[in-house]
Write a protein that holds these residues in place. Structure first.
Motif, PDB file in Angstrom:
ATOM      1  N   GLU A 189       0.835  -1.199   0.000  1.00 49.30           N
ATOM      2  CA  GLU A 189       0.000   0.000   0.000  1.00 49.30           C
ATOM      3  C   GLU A 189       0.874   1.256   0.000  1.00 49.30           C
ATOM      4  N   ARG A 190       2.003   1.209   0.691  1.00 44.18           N
ATOM      5  CA  ARG A 190       2.912   2.356   0.689  1.00 44.18           C
ATOM      6  C   ARG A 190       3.429   2.640  -0.734  1.00 44.18           C
ATOM      7  N   ALA A 191       3.772   1.585  -1.451  1.00 42.02           N
ATOM      8  CA  ALA A 191       4.245   1.753  -2.829  1.00 42.02           C
ATOM      9  C   ALA A 191       3.136   2.301  -3.721  1.00 42.02           C
ATOM     10  N   HIS A 192       1.927   1.803  -3.532  1.00 45.74           N
ATOM     11  CA  HIS A 192       0.787   2.291  -4.320  1.00 45.74           C
ATOM     12  C   HIS A 192       0.510   3.760  -4.001  1.00 45.74           C
ATOM     13  N   LEU A 193       0.625   4.122  -2.731  1.00 42.92           N
ATOM     14  CA  LEU A 193       0.388   5.516  -2.348  1.00 42.92           C
ATOM     15  C   LEU A 193       1.421   6.432  -2.990  1.00 42.92           C
ATOM     16  N   THR A 194       2.678   6.043  -2.951  1.00 39.17           N
ATOM     17  CA  THR A 194       3.737   6.861  -3.570  1.00 39.17           C
ATOM     18  C   THR A 194       3.449   7.065  -5.053  1.00 39.17           C
ATOM     19  N   ALA A 195       3.065   5.984  -5.740  1.00 43.45           N
ATOM     20  CA  ALA A 195       2.765   6.082  -7.173  1.00 43.45           C
ATOM     21  C   ALA A 195       1.545   6.950  -7.429  1.00 43.45           C
ATOM     22  N   ALA A 196       0.528   6.837  -6.574  1.00 40.24           N
ATOM     23  CA  ALA A 196      -0.697   7.625  -6.762  1.00 40.24           C
ATOM     24  C   ALA A 196      -0.437   9.110  -6.545  1.00 40.24           C
ATOM     25  N   VAL A 197       0.328   9.446  -5.519  1.00 42.59           N
ATOM     26  CA  VAL A 197       0.648  10.850  -5.254  1.00 42.59           C
ATOM     27  C   VAL A 197       1.411  11.447  -6.436  1.00 42.59           C
ATOM     28  N   GLU A 198       2.374  10.713  -6.975  1.00 39.57           N
ATOM     29  CA  GLU A 198       3.135  11.193  -8.131  1.00 39.57           C
ATOM     30  C   GLU A 198       2.232  11.353  -9.346  1.00 39.57           C
ATOM     31  N   TRP A 199       1.303  10.446  -9.518  1.00 43.40           N
ATOM     32  CA  TRP A 199       0.366  10.498 -10.652  1.00 43.40           C
ATOM     33  C   TRP A 199      -0.524  11.729 -10.558  1.00 43.40           C
ATOM     34  N   VAL A 200      -1.070  11.992  -9.392  1.00 42.64           N
ATOM     35  CA  VAL A 200      -1.935  13.162  -9.212  1.00 42.64           C
ATOM     36  C   VAL A 200      -1.148  14.447  -9.426  1.00 42.64           C
ATOM     37  N   ALA A 201       0.049  14.520  -8.854  1.00 38.79           N
ATOM     38  CA  ALA A 201       0.860  15.742  -8.955  1.00 38.79           C
ATOM     39  C   ALA A 201       1.411  15.958 -10.352  1.00 38.79           C
ATOM     40  N   GLY A 202       1.540  14.876 -11.121  1.00 41.19           N
ATOM     41  CA  GLY A 202       2.172  14.971 -12.429  1.00 41.19           C
ATOM     42  C   GLY A 202       1.306  15.580 -13.516  1.00 41.19           C
ATOM     43  N   GLY A 203       0.017  15.780 -13.221  1.00 37.16           N
ATOM     44  CA  GLY A 203      -0.847  16.432 -14.201  1.00 37.16           C
ATOM     45  C   GLY A 203      -1.487  15.510 -15.220  1.00 37.16           C
ATOM     46  N   ALA A 204      -1.272  14.206 -15.095  1.00 38.86           N
ATOM     47  CA  ALA A 204      -1.902  13.260 -16.033  1.00 38.86           C
ATOM     48  C   ALA A 204      -3.413  13.283 -15.838  1.00 38.86           C
ATOM     49  N   PRO A 205      -4.180  12.936 -16.872  1.00 42.94           N
ATOM     50  CA  PRO A 205      -5.641  12.869 -16.718  1.00 42.94           C
ATOM     51  C   PRO A 205      -6.009  11.882 -15.609  1.00 42.94           C
TER      52      PRO A 205
END
Length: 201
Positions: free
Chosen positions: A32-48
């Motif tokens: 879950e920690r790895a998924h959270l890190t990836a999700a935060v980067e995805w949201v911040a990165g501006g992707a749809p």
């Protein structure tokens, strides 16, 4: 302010809100920690963030799951999802510019014909986060926020038969006894996390 400017502001506000929601998550394990890190980067990165065309545009998009808990019986509701061919929590894709909790309230009415009432165990915040590659036609990646709702088993008397073949109530121990390949791939992990919180409560 033009319509485009207003849309950009709304998008920024929703991303900020989503980042805040993610920041509040209590992490259960290293996955879950790895998924959270990836999700935060995805949201911040501006992707749809939202699905704009079924089933896989864009290839990664936001989903709200909700697990209905009968707190008096200690049982969870799972649905037999026709397309996925798995027993899953209810839920659905977050619509463009929609808050994930609003998705929960909308889908709860559409799929189970009840109002969404947050569980006393978790409140209205998501309890669990997963990033999952779907299988079958139109494969894509779901970034899923898992919420816990409360309802009695007797209050759910119908369900969306277009999406679900059946529904069933299971104790956490019964969920863990189900073969992993018949469930959402993270269902066992979710159940263990929920059991740990209920035990501490």
């Amino acid at each position: 302010m033009t319509a485009i400017d207003a849309s950009e502001v709304s998008d920024q506000l929703l991303r900020a809100r989503l980042t805040d929601v993610l920041d509040r998550l209590w992490i259960w394990d290293e996955q879950e920690r790895a998924h959270l890190t990836a999700a935060v980067e995805w949201v911040a990165g501006g992707a749809p963030l939202y699905r704009t065309q079924k089933p896989d545009v864009p290839s990664m998009h936001l989903v709200s799951y909700f697990v209905v808990l009968d707190e008096s019986r200690g049982e969870l509701l799972l649905v037999a999802h026709r397309k996925a061919g798995l027993w899953l929590p209810s839920g659905g894709h977050v619509e463009p510019m929609e808050d994930p909790w609003d998705t929960v309230t909308r889908e709860c009415r559409e799929e189970l014909s009840i109002e969404a009432v947050p569980s006393a165990v978790t409140g209205a915040q998501p309890f669990f986060l997963t990033i999952t590659r779907t299988r079958g036609h139109g494969q894509h990646t779901d970034v899923s926020l898992w919420y816990v709702l409360q309802s009695s088993a007797g209050a759910i008397t119908s369900f969306d038969e277009g999406e679900f073949e059946a529904i069933k109530w299971l104790s956490p121990q019964q969920v863990l006894a189900e073969p992993a390949d018949t469930l959402d791939p993270h269902m066992h992990r979710f159940t263990r996390k929920l059991m740990s919180v209920v035990a501490c409560g």
